[in-house]
Design an enzyme around this catalytic site. Structure first.
Site, mmCIF file in Angstrom:
data_model
loop_
_atom_site.group_PDB
_atom_site.id
_atom_site.type_symbol
_atom_site.label_atom_id
_atom_site.label_comp_id
_atom_site.label_asym_id
_atom_site.label_seq_id
_atom_site.Cartn_x
_atom_site.Cartn_y
_atom_site.Cartn_z
ATOM 1 C CG HIS A 249 36.254 -7.516 -4.670
ATOM 2 N ND1 HIS A 249 37.419 -6.801 -4.583
ATOM 3 C CD2 HIS A 249 35.977 -7.629 -5.993
ATOM 4 C CE1 HIS A 249 37.829 -6.477 -5.804
ATOM 5 N NE2 HIS A 249 36.972 -6.966 -6.673
HETATM 6 C C1 BDR Z 1 32.525 -4.942 -5.464
HETATM 7 O O1 BDR Z 1 31.793 -4.570 -6.619
HETATM 8 C C2 BDR Z 1 31.166 -5.689 -7.180
HETATM 9 O O2 BDR Z 1 31.339 -5.722 -8.535
HETATM 10 C C3 BDR Z 1 31.714 -6.894 -6.469
HETATM 11 O O3 BDR Z 1 30.697 -7.875 -6.341
HETATM 12 C C4 BDR Z 1 32.144 -6.367 -5.137
HETATM 13 O O4 BDR Z 1 31.091 -6.358 -4.213
HETATM 14 C C5 BDR Z 1 34.004 -4.729 -5.737
HETATM 15 O O5 BDR Z 1 34.254 -3.396 -6.029
#
Ligand code: BDR
Ligand code: CA
Length: 320
Positions: A249
């Site tokens: 992500h």
């Molecule tokens: C986001 O939530 C976190 O767990 C990850 O680092 C990312 O920023 C994804 O939903």
């Protein structure tokens, strides 16, 4: 070959602040940013509570900088809790220290003196108008607090590129993506700040999944960074999170600054649900302009994942 829009070919690096809650994918994003000094000048990395509590995310930022061989980027500890809702962490995804699967040493240094919010304000106040891009990889608490504390910083922000929200299903609830769910009031403040915003939502970042072949090829380089990334990205993940493999992500935020040609999207009006209940943290994206409201966010919806990971791993190969 760098194209005409590729900042790798631009002589002056772009100043950025990274606000983050590492997290394995935050770690890859930070490593990527530290691997492209010619393109990005990291003015500070500010930690926020999110995947794990802020004492741990702050230590993790230092551990990640250590892995990259960096001892100079300021690392500031930020907000302990969201603005209004209780802290909700995600150890069930990231492991007890947030970086499970990685091979990180203990942090080599204490955080830089001064709170993250004060650091964001002071860096922005010293910058020219439009001089700094804010990269938000976690809940938006620190950034919302900085905007509320010092609205005079707003003209200094070139744009806020954030990982958060979802056009489709969420990952922490059916309706919401983790970062926006974790601090929906902060997200609402930041989305309403009036500066250019770029949204890397779950609907797009779930396309950014490194293949086992690409990870294995990078691991074969044998560097400490490659060993750690291999460990983190091949670690089994808890089921039911909407993908096979480990979605990257947060690296999409940094990649957007480096290679915007890999992404597609459009300007939309986006709202955040802040009330308690099943829709808390929902981002309503007016993709078709039905509401006839002014666009406040550039919503990214596609990524060329194979090229993205070719480029990310090529850059990360330069790290120790
Ligand atoms: C986001 O939530 C976190 O767990 C990850 O680092 C990312 O920023 C994804 O939903
Ligand atoms: Ca994150």
């Amino acid at each position: 070959m760098p194209g005409p829009r590729d900042p790798m070919s631009v002589p002056n690096p772009r100043s950025i602040i990274i606000d983050t809650d590492p997290g394995q994918d935050d770690a890859v994003a930070i490593l990527l940013a530290l691997s492209v000094r010619e393109a990005l000048r990291v003015e500070a990395i500010t930690a926020v509570a999110g995947n794990v509590p802020v004492a741990q995310t702050t230590a993790n930022v230092v551990r990640i900088c250590d892995l990259a061989g960096d001892t100079t980027v300021p690392v500031h500890r930020g907000a302990e809790t969201p603005l209004l809702v209780p802290l909700h962490t995600a150890e069930f995804v990231c492991g007890p220290d947030g970086l499970a699967g990685g091979d990180f040493a203990a942090p080599s240094r204490e955080p830089t003196p001064g709170n993250a919010v004060e650091a964001i304000v002071s860096i922005l106040r010293a910058a020219p108008d439009g001089g700094v891009t804010v990269c938000a990889l976690g809940p938006l608490t620190n950034i919302a607090l900085a905007i509320r504390l010092a609205p005079d910083i707003l003209p200094k922000i070139a744009s806020i590129v954030f990982m958060g929200g979802a056009m489709n299903l969420g990952n922490i609830t059916p309706a919401a993506e983790f970062n926006v769910f974790a601090d929906p009031h902060a997200a609402a403040i930041v989305l309403g700040c009036g500066r250019p915003m770029v949204m890397m939502g779950l609907h797009m970042t779930l396309q950014a999944i490194a293949t086992h072949e690409a990870i294995a090829a990078f691991a074969a380089t044998g560097t400490a960074t490659a060993r750690t990334i291999n460990g983190m990205l091949t670690r089994p993940r808890p089921g039911g999170l909407g993908s096979v493999g480990h979605p990257m992500h947060d690296p999409c935020v940094i990649a957007w600054l480096l290679w915007p040609d890999l992404f597609g999207g459009r300007d939309c009006h986006v709202q955040v649900e802040t009330s308690e209940g099943p829709l808390r943290g929902r981002t309503t994206i007016d993709w078709h302009g039905r509401l006839r409201l002014p666009a406040n966010v550039h919503v990214v919806d596609t990524v060329d994942a194979p090229t993205l990971f070719d480029r990310i791993f090529a850059r990360l190969a330069a790290l120790p």
